[in-house]
Scaffold this motif. Structure first.
Motif, short mmCIF file in Angstrom:
data_model
loop_
_atom_site.label_atom_id
_atom_site.label_comp_id
_atom_site.label_asym_id
_atom_site.label_seq_id
_atom_site.Cartn_x
_atom_site.Cartn_y
_atom_site.Cartn_z
N GLN A 65 33.22 23.71 33.75
CA GLN A 65 33.07 22.36 34.29
C GLN A 65 31.71 21.77 33.96
O GLN A 65 30.75 22.48 33.70
CB GLN A 65 33.25 22.38 35.81
CG GLN A 65 34.66 22.60 36.25
CD GLN A 65 34.82 22.30 37.74
OE1 GLN A 65 33.90 21.87 38.41
NE2 GLN A 65 36.02 22.54 38.23
N ASP A 97 34.92 31.03 40.46
CA ASP A 97 35.28 31.15 39.05
C ASP A 97 35.80 29.83 38.48
O ASP A 97 35.78 29.63 37.28
CB ASP A 97 36.34 32.24 38.84
CG ASP A 97 35.79 33.63 39.13
OD1 ASP A 97 34.57 33.81 39.04
OD2 ASP A 97 36.60 34.51 39.45
N ARG A 98 36.24 28.94 39.35
CA ARG A 98 36.77 27.66 38.88
C ARG A 98 35.70 26.76 38.28
O ARG A 98 36.02 25.83 37.56
CB ARG A 98 37.46 26.93 40.03
CG ARG A 98 38.79 27.57 40.39
CD ARG A 98 39.54 26.69 41.33
NE ARG A 98 39.13 27.03 42.69
CZ ARG A 98 39.47 26.38 43.77
NH1 ARG A 98 40.20 25.30 43.67
NH2 ARG A 98 39.07 26.77 44.94
N VAL A 99 34.42 27.01 38.58
CA VAL A 99 33.37 26.14 38.06
C VAL A 99 33.06 26.43 36.59
O VAL A 99 32.44 25.60 35.92
CB VAL A 99 32.07 26.22 38.90
CG1 VAL A 99 32.35 25.87 40.34
CG2 VAL A 99 31.40 27.56 38.78
N THR A 136 37.22 34.92 42.81
CA THR A 136 36.81 34.00 43.87
C THR A 136 37.05 32.57 43.40
O THR A 136 37.28 32.32 42.23
CB THR A 136 35.32 34.17 44.20
OG1 THR A 136 34.55 33.80 43.05
CG2 THR A 136 34.99 35.59 44.60
N ASN A 137 36.96 31.66 44.34
CA ASN A 137 37.09 30.25 43.99
C ASN A 137 35.94 29.80 43.10
O ASN A 137 36.06 28.81 42.38
CB ASN A 137 37.15 29.39 45.25
CG ASN A 137 38.45 29.57 45.99
OD1 ASN A 137 39.44 30.01 45.41
ND2 ASN A 137 38.46 29.25 47.26
#
Length: 153
Positions: free
Chosen positions: A87, A82-84, A79-80
Motif C-alpha cells: 500500500q 500484513d494487509r499494509v 495478522t491484519n
C-alpha cells in the motif's frame, strides 16, 4: 504380569502423556508400545517385543515427525498488519535511518518507518510499503525501482 498387559499399560501411559503435553512428545512411544503389544499377542519373545517397540518408535519418529511439525508448530501468524504491504503511505515525519526516525500513515494507522536503501525521505512524500520488520514498515518512494506494483512500459 504378562507382557501384553505391560505393553497395554505403556501404550495408555504414553497416550495420556501425549494428551497432556503441548507438542508431539510421546506419540511415537505409544505407537511403539502398540507394535510391541502386537508382538506380545503373537507370543514373540520379550527381546523381540523390545526390538519392535524401539524400531516402531524410531521409524515413526523419523517418518511422521517432520510432517507433523510443519502442521503443529507453524510459526508464522498472519495478522491484519500484513494487509499494509504494497500500500501507499504518506510520510508524516522525515524518514532518516541514520537518525533512527520516521513515521508514515497507512490507511489511518501510524507506523514507524525506515527506508530500504538508507536514503532520507521528507515529510509529505508518498511511499510504498515493501515489508514489515517488527513494528516498523520498510518503505521506498512510490514508483521506485523496488516498488512491487511498478510495471514495465
Amino acid at each position: 504380569m504378562s507382557m501384553s498387559l505391560f505393553w497395554l499399560i505403556a501404550m495408555v501411559l504414553f497416550g495420556v502423556l501425549e494428551a497432556v503435553t503441548v507438542g508431539l512428545t510421546s506419540i511415537w512411544f505409544a505407537l511403539g508400545a502398540l507394535g510391541a503389544l502386537a508382538a506380545a499377542a503373537a507370543a514373540a519373545p520379550v527381546i523381540v517385543q523390545i526390538v519392535v517397540f524401539l524400531g516402531v518408535s524410531f521409524l515413526t519418529l523419523l517418518l511422521v515427525r517432520p510432517l507433523a511439525q510443519r502442521f503443529v508448530n507453524d510459526r508464522k501468524v498472519a495478522t491484519n498488519a500484513d494487509r499494509v504491504i504494497g500500500q501507499e503511505a504518506v510520510v508524516t515525519e522525515d524518514i532518516d535511518n541514520i537518525q533512527g526516525r520516521g513515521r508514515v500513515t497507512i490507511a489511518g494507522a501510524d507506523w514507524t518507518a525506515r527506508t530500504e536503501d538508507d536514503q532520507p525521505i521528507p515529510a509529505g512524500s508518498m511511499v510504498r510499503v515493501l515489508r514489515i520488520e517488527g513494528v516498523k514498515v520498510i518503505v521506498a518512494p512510490a514508483g521506485a525501482a523496488g516498488d512491487p506494483e511498478q510495471t514495465a512500459p
